[in-house]
Design an enzyme around this catalytic site. Structure first.
Site, mmCIF file in Angstrom:
data_model
loop_
_atom_site.group_PDB
_atom_site.id
_atom_site.type_symbol
_atom_site.label_atom_id
_atom_site.label_comp_id
_atom_site.label_asym_id
_atom_site.label_seq_id
_atom_site.Cartn_x
_atom_site.Cartn_y
_atom_site.Cartn_z
ATOM 1 N N ALA A 257 -4.938 -4.204 -0.561
ATOM 2 C CA ALA A 257 -3.887 -5.192 -0.278
ATOM 3 C C ALA A 257 -3.636 -6.077 -1.496
ATOM 4 C CB ALA A 257 -4.279 -6.041 0.929
ATOM 5 N N ASP B 268 -5.390 -8.602 6.126
ATOM 6 C CA ASP B 268 -5.681 -8.508 4.684
ATOM 7 C C ASP B 268 -4.488 -8.975 3.858
ATOM 8 O OD1 ASP B 268 -8.033 -7.336 5.447
ATOM 9 O OD2 ASP B 268 -7.934 -5.709 3.976
#
Ligand code: PMV
Length: 329
Positions: free
Chosen positions: A117, A159
């Site tokens: 991410a 995330d």
């Protein structure tokens, strides 16, 4: 040249149940980060360099579902009709601009620290800024969530959210982001089992359990939700001992979900024996990292105990109320 950065993250409490709509707490970890530089290239093509994973390729040589390539393709698609003042708008008639993209990362991969991410967020920010396609945090976050879905099946979005906003969050899937108020800084030790574990697998295994007995698992997820609510309150009032106890309970519930592992359990026990106020696995589980809540003066002893118990790496991070936003130059 345009540069953007994004931090790593840890989930304090609530992983897995968060996929089923329960709340979770997560915080950025700024000691580790991804930095992306984008500059115009003198040669044809979009050249990607990511030395930490030994990647040096032109975009078209990568499969379109490659983690980095998918971000670039999707962002070019978004910006395709853009008429940018600098003339750098991506691709009239499928033409891509000529670019050099350098990605450096100090976030360990597949360890529950959000490396994927963070690459997506930093790359999205750097590339969109370079193409004069301004994106607010909400847009970056929504875009990064779409990319997470391509790679992880049914992610909760925690995330990309904590990494985009780079501040402690109280997160509920599909709800507006809430900042987690931290009354005073507290210290977490992150202990790495050294075992790489794909989150996709543990998430899919928990889903199988849930599908086989929804009543039972909804009850377990409810309890995780209650633990998270209580933990939020302890963080807001500075009741660290009780927070530690809630982390221990959360670890038991994660064990019940079958996402712990012998290595994680060993490190969790070692941290508690060395005086941590509480300890649990963090993230997808089965490997990756665990976290321990410690009094500052005990941090070195707990980190040492984790290494003696077989941990690959152990380091302290301070969770604070305000974390500097990632830079964009
Ligand atoms: O392994 P990590 O740190 O990316 O954490 C995943 C958290 C899960 O709750 C297991 C999955 C999700 O999408 O929220």
């Amino acid at each position: 040249m345009t540069r953007a950065s994004a931090p790593g993250k840890i989930i304090l409490l609530g992983e897995h149940a968060v996929v089923y709509g329960r709340p979770a707490l997560a915080v950025p970890v700024t000691q580790v980060h991804v930095d992306v530089d984008v500059s115009d290239s003198a040669r044809r093509g979009v050249w990607i360099h990511a030395p930490s994973v030994d990647l040096h390729e032109e975009l078209n040589a990568l499969p379109s579902d490659h983690a980095v390539a998918s971000v670039i393709h999707n962002l070019f698609f978004l910006t395709r009709n853009l008429h940018s003042p600098s003339g750098r708008g991506a691709g009239g008639e499928g033409e891509f601009p000529d670019l050099e993209i350098n990605i450096t990362s100090s976030i360990p991969v597949a360890a529950g620290l959000g490396s994927g991410a963070a690459v997506t967020v930093a790359l999205t920010r750097a590339l969109s800024a370079h193409l004069n396609y301004g994106m607010h945090d909400e847009q970056v976050n929504a875009f990064a969530y779409e990319i997470e879905k391509l790679h992880h099946g049914t992610p909760s979005g925690i995330d990309n959210t904590v990494i985009t906003y780079a501040r402690p969050v109280y997160f509920v899937r599909n709800q507006p982001i809430e900042t987690l108020k931290v009354i005073e800084p507290f210290t977490i030790i992150i202990g790495d089992t050294g075992v790489g574990a794909p989150t996709k697998q543990s998430v899919s295994d928990v889903r199988k359990l849930w599908e086989a007995d929804k009543t039972k698992w909804e009850r377990v997820f409810d309890e995780v939700g209650e633990v998270v609510q209580a933990a939020r309150q302890k963080i807001e009032t500075g009741d660290w001992r009780l927070l530690g106890g809630l982390m221990n309970r959360n670890h038991e519930l994660l064990q019940e979900m079958t996402v712990s592992s012998p290595e994680l359990d060993t490190l969790v026990s070692a941290a508690r024996d060395a005086g941590a106020l509480g300890a649990k696995l963090s993230g997808g589980g089965r490997g990756g990292n665990m976290i321990a809540l410690v009094e500052k003066e005990n941090a070195t002893a707990v980190a040492g105990a984790l290494i003696s118990a077989g941990g690959r790496r152990a380091w302290a991070t301070e969770v604070a109320a305000t974390i500097a936003k990632p830079t964009l130059r």
